[in-house]
Design an enzyme around this catalytic site. Structure first.
Site, mmCIF file in Angstrom:
data_model
loop_
_atom_site.group_PDB
_atom_site.id
_atom_site.type_symbol
_atom_site.label_atom_id
_atom_site.label_comp_id
_atom_site.label_asym_id
_atom_site.label_seq_id
_atom_site.Cartn_x
_atom_site.Cartn_y
_atom_site.Cartn_z
ATOM 1 N N ASN A 204 0.847 -1.198 0.000
ATOM 2 C CA ASN A 204 0.000 0.000 0.000
ATOM 3 C C ASN A 204 0.883 1.249 0.000
ATOM 4 O O ASN A 204 2.106 1.144 -0.008
ATOM 5 C CB ASN A 204 -0.966 -0.018 1.192
ATOM 6 C CG ASN A 204 -0.205 -0.133 2.498
ATOM 7 O OD1 ASN A 204 0.545 0.754 2.865
ATOM 8 N ND2 ASN A 204 -0.375 -1.264 3.192
ATOM 9 N N ASP B 242 -4.421 -6.635 4.939
ATOM 10 C CA ASP B 242 -5.471 -7.505 5.474
ATOM 11 C C ASP B 242 -5.511 -8.840 4.738
ATOM 12 O O ASP B 242 -6.085 -9.810 5.217
ATOM 13 C CB ASP B 242 -6.835 -6.818 5.343
ATOM 14 C CG ASP B 242 -6.938 -5.600 6.262
ATOM 15 O OD1 ASP B 242 -6.459 -5.694 7.411
ATOM 16 O OD2 ASP B 242 -7.468 -4.561 5.831
ATOM 17 N N PHE C 250 -4.691 2.877 14.740
ATOM 18 C CA PHE C 250 -4.928 3.910 13.748
ATOM 19 C C PHE C 250 -6.045 3.446 12.834
ATOM 20 O O PHE C 250 -6.259 2.242 12.681
ATOM 21 C CB PHE C 250 -3.662 4.171 12.913
ATOM 22 C CG PHE C 250 -2.781 5.243 13.491
ATOM 23 C CD1 PHE C 250 -2.061 5.009 14.649
ATOM 24 C CD2 PHE C 250 -2.684 6.488 12.886
ATOM 25 C CE1 PHE C 250 -1.258 5.993 15.199
ATOM 26 C CE2 PHE C 250 -1.883 7.480 13.422
ATOM 27 C CZ PHE C 250 -1.163 7.237 14.579
ATOM 28 N N LYS D 65 -13.987 -0.213 15.072
ATOM 29 C CA LYS D 65 -12.663 -0.865 15.225
ATOM 30 C C LYS D 65 -12.186 -0.776 16.664
ATOM 31 O O LYS D 65 -11.636 -1.733 17.217
ATOM 32 C CB LYS D 65 -11.623 -0.197 14.317
ATOM 33 C CG LYS D 65 -11.841 -0.403 12.837
ATOM 34 C CD LYS D 65 -10.775 0.340 12.032
ATOM 35 C CE LYS D 65 -11.244 0.589 10.604
ATOM 36 N NZ LYS D 65 -10.323 1.405 9.832
HETATM 37 N N1 CTP Z 1 -4.088 -3.787 12.003
HETATM 38 C C1 CTP Z 1 -3.554 -4.903 12.615
HETATM 39 N N2 CTP Z 1 -3.448 -6.071 11.936
HETATM 40 C C2 CTP Z 1 -3.882 -6.176 10.667
HETATM 41 C C3 CTP Z 1 -4.453 -5.052 10.041
HETATM 42 C C4 CTP Z 1 -4.543 -3.867 10.741
HETATM 43 O O1 CTP Z 1 -3.149 -4.808 13.776
HETATM 44 N N3 CTP Z 1 -3.767 -7.333 10.033
HETATM 45 C C5 CTP Z 1 -4.153 -2.530 12.782
HETATM 46 C C6 CTP Z 1 -3.607 -1.323 12.068
HETATM 47 O O2 CTP Z 1 -2.225 -1.145 12.328
HETATM 48 C C7 CTP Z 1 -4.433 -0.196 12.650
HETATM 49 C C8 CTP Z 1 -5.777 -0.871 12.910
HETATM 50 O O3 CTP Z 1 -5.510 -2.249 13.020
HETATM 51 O O4 CTP Z 1 -3.917 0.267 13.870
HETATM 52 C C9 CTP Z 1 -6.706 -0.638 11.783
HETATM 53 O O5 CTP Z 1 -7.784 -1.459 11.910
HETATM 54 P P1 CTP Z 1 -8.407 -2.274 10.650
HETATM 55 O O6 CTP Z 1 -9.760 -2.731 11.016
HETATM 56 O O7 CTP Z 1 -7.496 -3.338 10.207
HETATM 57 O O8 CTP Z 1 -8.451 -1.136 9.652
HETATM 58 P P2 CTP Z 1 -8.563 -1.300 8.157
HETATM 59 O O9 CTP Z 1 -7.618 -2.335 7.637
HETATM 60 O O10 CTP Z 1 -8.407 0.069 7.648
HETATM 61 O O11 CTP Z 1 -10.061 -1.840 8.100
HETATM 62 P P3 CTP Z 1 -10.900 -2.110 6.806
HETATM 63 O O12 CTP Z 1 -9.916 -2.653 5.832
HETATM 64 O O13 CTP Z 1 -11.899 -3.079 7.237
HETATM 65 O O14 CTP Z 1 -11.438 -0.786 6.431
#
Ligand code: CTP
Length: 397
Positions: free
Chosen positions: A209, A278, A322, A336
């Site tokens: 990203n 993700d 974040f 979240k």
């Molecule tokens: N995070 C994490 N582990 C992951 C993905 C994200 O710990 N595998 C953390 C990020 O560092 C951030 C927070 O979770 O602090 C964000 O939450 P998340 O729900 O993962 O956000 P997005 O990925 O933006 O959610 P979405 O894709 O559903 O919009």
């Protein structure tokens, strides 16, 4: 960090690196500091006091018995006024004098009289630096509470290659910032994650990203300057390592998961600023995937959710996540915060001008479990980092 209201006293001694201190004085002024300069007589052979007078707006002191000054007893006044003293470049001679309490010129008398933090950056020929006499004197200074900034290796002015070079301006500035920062995070272990992750498709390609790591690095730097023991776990970025912090580079979400969970028991505050993938490819091809005709699709599987896993397990840890959104920011971020059992989440909207990836500013909103929603004005990422740490400290009690 803003240095408004702080007085930095630069002590410049007779080494060729003296000329570099003009850059340091100028940078300190730009950051708002009140800069005073004392030069030894020998230093004036390398760069003139007029340079520093022009840059700082103050008379540059050289002689103890100069009658053309505004203070009553100048060396005492400057010793009282300074919030920090940096002697750079520090010659073997001035190091020896300071280590033994010899005060025979304006600089050494002021240093002896001052009670503020004192930083010393030795810069000289390798032979002089490695001489056991100089090494003993450096240890003596450290024993008396001076912070000695290690000199660097490289090509020296005497054409030798070796240790003895004055570190770059940014290094000296970081030491000054650390000396001046409040130590309100002392004794706390802070883990920060930053940057993107990369999920391999094959040996040449990956899913990633646009995160550059700037926000997380700013948090790590601010925490380290404020006295925390900081570990920065980061994906691939182009940023220089954060000084005074442990640097843990990782590549994939799985590696970041292991690095964070492995340190979690020894963490007091976790700030997850990383943009963790993700999804990752279900399998990684061992050889480069060749193109074919028509469409191609890559099966993806979920990565482990780091905060989602450790949130429910937290004991004493403060968890700050974040959240980057492009719409319904507050609602999605609140969800979240709740789902991951966080103590705070810092939300930003990528579509807001000045917020998000790559830029030096951010527009953030703090959300907390008590329903608190506080939007901060558009600020530098450095200022946002300070505000995040202030909020965490206030909430930890
Ligand atoms: N995070 C994490 N582990 C992951 C993905 C994200 O710990 N595998 C953390 C990020 O560092 C951030 C927070 O979770 O602090 C964000 O939450 P998340 O729900 O993962 O956000 P997005 O990925 O933006 O959610 P979405 O894709 O559903 O919009």
């Amino acid at each position: 960090m803003e240095l408004k209201g702080k007085c930095v006293l630069l002590g410049i001694t007779g080494g060729i690196a003296a000329y570099k201190m003009a850059g340091v004085a100028s940078a300190l002024k730009k950051q708002g500091a009140d800069v005073e300069v004392i030069m030894t007589r020998n230093a004036t052979q390398f760069i003139t006091p007029i340079t520093f007078e022009t840059l700082t707006g103050h008379k540059c002191m050289v002689d103890t018995f100069d009658r053309d000054f505004k203070f009553e007893v100048t060396h005492i006044e400057l010793a009282k006024k300074a919030d920090v003293i940096l002697v750079a470049p520090a010659t073997a001679n001035v190091i020896a004098k300071m280590a033994h309490g010899i005060a025979d010129d304006m600089l050494t008398t002021t240093v002896l009289a001052a009670g503020c933090p004192k930083l010393v950056a030795p810069a000289m020929n390798t032979g002089m630096l490695e001489n056991p006499i100089t090494q003993d004197n450096i240890r003596t200074l450290e024993r008396y509470g001076f912070t000695v900034i290690p000199s660097e290796s490289g090509l020296l002015a005497c054409h030798d290659v070796g240790k003895g070079r004055l570190p770059a301006d940014e290094v000296l500035l970081d030491y000054i910032h650390r000396a001046l920062a409040p130590k309100d995070l002392a004794g706390l272990r802070v883990t920060v994650t930053a940057g993107p992750t990369q999920e391999a498709i094959d040996p040449v390609r990956c899913l990633t990203n646009h995160s550059t790591g700037k926000m997380g690095y700013a948090v790590a730097r601010a925490a380290a300057l404020r006295g925390a023991q900081v570990t920065l776990i980061h994906g691939p970025t182009a940023l220089a390592p954060v000084r005074f912090a442990e640097d843990v580079p990782v590549v994939s979400a799985q590696e970041m998961y292991q690095a964070v969970t492995g340190r979690f028991a020894d963490t007091d505050i976790l700030v997850m600023a990383a943009a963790v993938a993700d999804y990752r490819p279900a399998s990684v091809a061992s050889d480069k995937v060749k193109k074919g005709e028509g469409e191609m699709s890559i099966p993806l599987v979920r990565t482990a959710d780091i905060l989602g896993t450790i949130g429910p397990q937290k004991t004493h840890q403060f968890l700050c996540g974040f959240s980057m959104e492009t719409r319904d920011m507050v609602a999605h971020s609140a969800e979240k915060l709740r789902k991951k059992n966080l103590d705070m989440i810092v939300a930003n909207n990528l579509k807001d001008p000045g917020a998000g990836f790559g830029v030096d500013t951010n527009l953030v909103t703090f959300l907390t479990p008590d329903g608190g929603v506080r939007q901060l004005p558009l600020m530098s990422k450095e200022a946002v980092a300070g505000a995040i740490l202030d909020e965490i400290l206030a909430r930890r009690g």
